[in-house]
Design an enzyme around this catalytic site. Structure first.
Site, PDB file in Angstrom:
ATOM      1  N   LEU A  90      -3.445  -0.234  -2.262  1.00 26.07           N
ATOM      2  CA  LEU A  90      -2.563  -1.376  -2.476  1.00 26.07           C
ATOM      3  C   LEU A  90      -3.474  -2.583  -2.666  1.00 26.07           C
ATOM      4  CD1 LEU A  90       0.168  -0.701   0.211  1.00 26.07           C
ATOM      5  CD2 LEU A  90       0.678  -1.302  -2.153  1.00 26.07           C
ATOM      6  N   SER A  91      -3.437  -3.185  -3.847  1.00 23.13           N
ATOM      7  CA  SER A  91      -4.332  -4.308  -4.141  1.00 23.13           C
ATOM      8  C   SER A  91      -4.055  -5.470  -3.209  1.00 23.13           C
ATOM      9  CB  SER A  91      -4.145  -4.755  -5.593  1.00 23.13           C
ATOM     10  OG  SER A  91      -4.441  -3.708  -6.480  1.00 23.13           O
ATOM     11  N   CYS A  92      -5.074  -6.308  -3.011  1.00 25.61           N
ATOM     12  CA  CYS A  92      -4.894  -7.461  -2.137  1.00 25.61           C
ATOM     13  C   CYS A  92      -3.815  -8.382  -2.713  1.00 25.61           C
ATOM     14  CB  CYS A  92      -6.202  -8.208  -1.930  1.00 25.61           C
ATOM     15  SG  CYS A  92      -6.978  -8.888  -3.389  1.00 25.61           S
TER      16      CYS A  92
END
Length: 383
Positions: A90-92
């Site tokens: 999950l990308s920042c």
């Protein structure tokens, strides 16, 4: 759930206090808060220990799981590890918001996403574009199944396909917007072909920044500016380069000498690191602060490496191994960056044509260029 809610609130507050919610795209904050990260996270996350990745299971350590998920605006969350390496995340939150803002997405836009992962980004896209306006392609069948389940559980209206994202999804095109969630060195020409003239492509480039391209009216080129810094995983199924440690292990020290690099500046100024990434694209560089000063590790992913250390205000010293002298190459790249006017991240742009791709600074036609190369073709189509 109360504790998880507190972590969510802390993340959203940090995003607001640091000015990371895009003012020109208020919908981004709305959809991000409507569909929080935990709705798409698997029950097992992964934490880096400094040596390897260890599993953090929600059922065993719910607080640790939540802290990994909502660590902060600039922290991504590893959701899959394969053979010891992270292969999905999950990308920042800050980069998710920045890339969605860069996409200039409007209701009704036909949208193609490359890299479904957990399905969250597809859900956010669909919340703005509308139901049945988003197609997402995922290389990993297991991830695609999970993303489909997550999207269906949060409202549906997204088509998720298994396939190679580099090929796009021609059956659903043309698209008004294309967005990738994995990094590419060369923007696939298929993405340009499948985007409407005037449409927009947003993608991580070179695992260090992300770019937004506008497709020309004749469809024969795409051009645009670097939008910000971001580190993304490369596309699945592509060759994996060796780590610095692996390269170093196979090639002993062949030279040691003073080095003209300023490691303090290299470590603290992202503009320098990005400029070197543009000018010496095959070199991988990471830096760190130590008790005595700064250190940098450089390698080409294959045969050559360098370790550069600078203690206090003294001159840096480089150890190098392999057939190339990477510290020297990095130093010459630094000088080239300075001679080009020391462009900052937002001074760079990228152009893609059927035959070539190049990065430029300041102006797409008159500014200095790097990486201009002819791209191979297969069956008459540009790669």
């Amino acid at each position: 759930m109360g504790r998880l809610s507190d972590l969510q609130t802390a993340l959203y507050r940090a995003m607001e206090e640091q000015g990371l919610w895009p003012a020109d795209s208020p919908w981004v904050r709305h959809v991000a808060e409507t569909y929080p990260r935990d709705q798409f996270a698997p029950p097992r996350l992964w934490r880096w220990t400094g040596q390897d990745y260890e599993a953090v299971d929600r059922a065993v350590d719910p607080e640790g799981w939540g802290r990994l998920l909502y660590a902060g605006p600039y922290e991504s969350t590893v959701t899959q590890v394969t053979d010891g390496l992270p292969t999905s995340s999950l990308s920042c939150e800050s980069v998710v918001a920045d890339m969605l803002d860069s996409l200039l997405l409007q209701p009704g836009h036909a949208t193609l996403e490359l890299g479904a992962a957990t399905g969250r980004n597809a859900r956010l896209l669909a919340a703005q574009a509308g139901p049945d306006r988003v197609v997402s392609v995922e290389y990993d069948p297991q991830l695609a199944a999970t993303a489909t389940a997550n999207v269906e559980a949060t409202g549906g209206g997204v088509e998720i396909r298994v396939g190679d994202g580099d090929l796009g999804a021609p059956a659903g095109g043309p698209y008004d917007r294309v967005i990738s969630t994995y990094a590419v060195e060369t923007v696939p020409w298929a993405w340009v072909e499948q985007t409407c003239p005037g449409g927009r492509i947003v993608s991580p480039w070179g695992r260090l920044g992300h770019v937004a391209l506008r497709v020309a009216a004749d469809g024969q080129s795409a051009r645009g500016w670097i939008q910000g810094l971001a580190m993304f995983m490369p596309s699945r199924g592509r060759a994996v380069t060796l780590s610095w440690e692996q390269v170093c292990e196979g090639h002993p020290v062949a030279a040691e000498a003073p080095c003209a690099l300023d490691l303090v500046l290299l470590h603290e100024n992202a503009n320098v690191l990005f400029g070197l990434r543009v000018i010496r694209p095959d070199l991988q560089v990471r830096t760190a602060a130590t008790e005595h000063g700064r250190v940098a590790w450089v390698h080409d992913g294959r045969f050559s490496w360098a370790r550069i250390e600078q203690n206090g205000q003294g001159a840096a010293v480089a150890q190098q191994g392999g057939p190339r002298r990477l510290a020297d190459e990095l130093t010459s790249g630094w000088r080239e960056w300075q001679e080009a006017g020391a462009p900052e991240v937002y001074d760079f742009g990228l152009t893609r044509t059927p035959e070539a791709q190049y990065v430029w600074a300041h102006h797409s036609e008159t500014g200095p260029r790097w990486g201009h190369r002819e791209l191979t073709t297969t069956n008459g189509l540009a790669a």
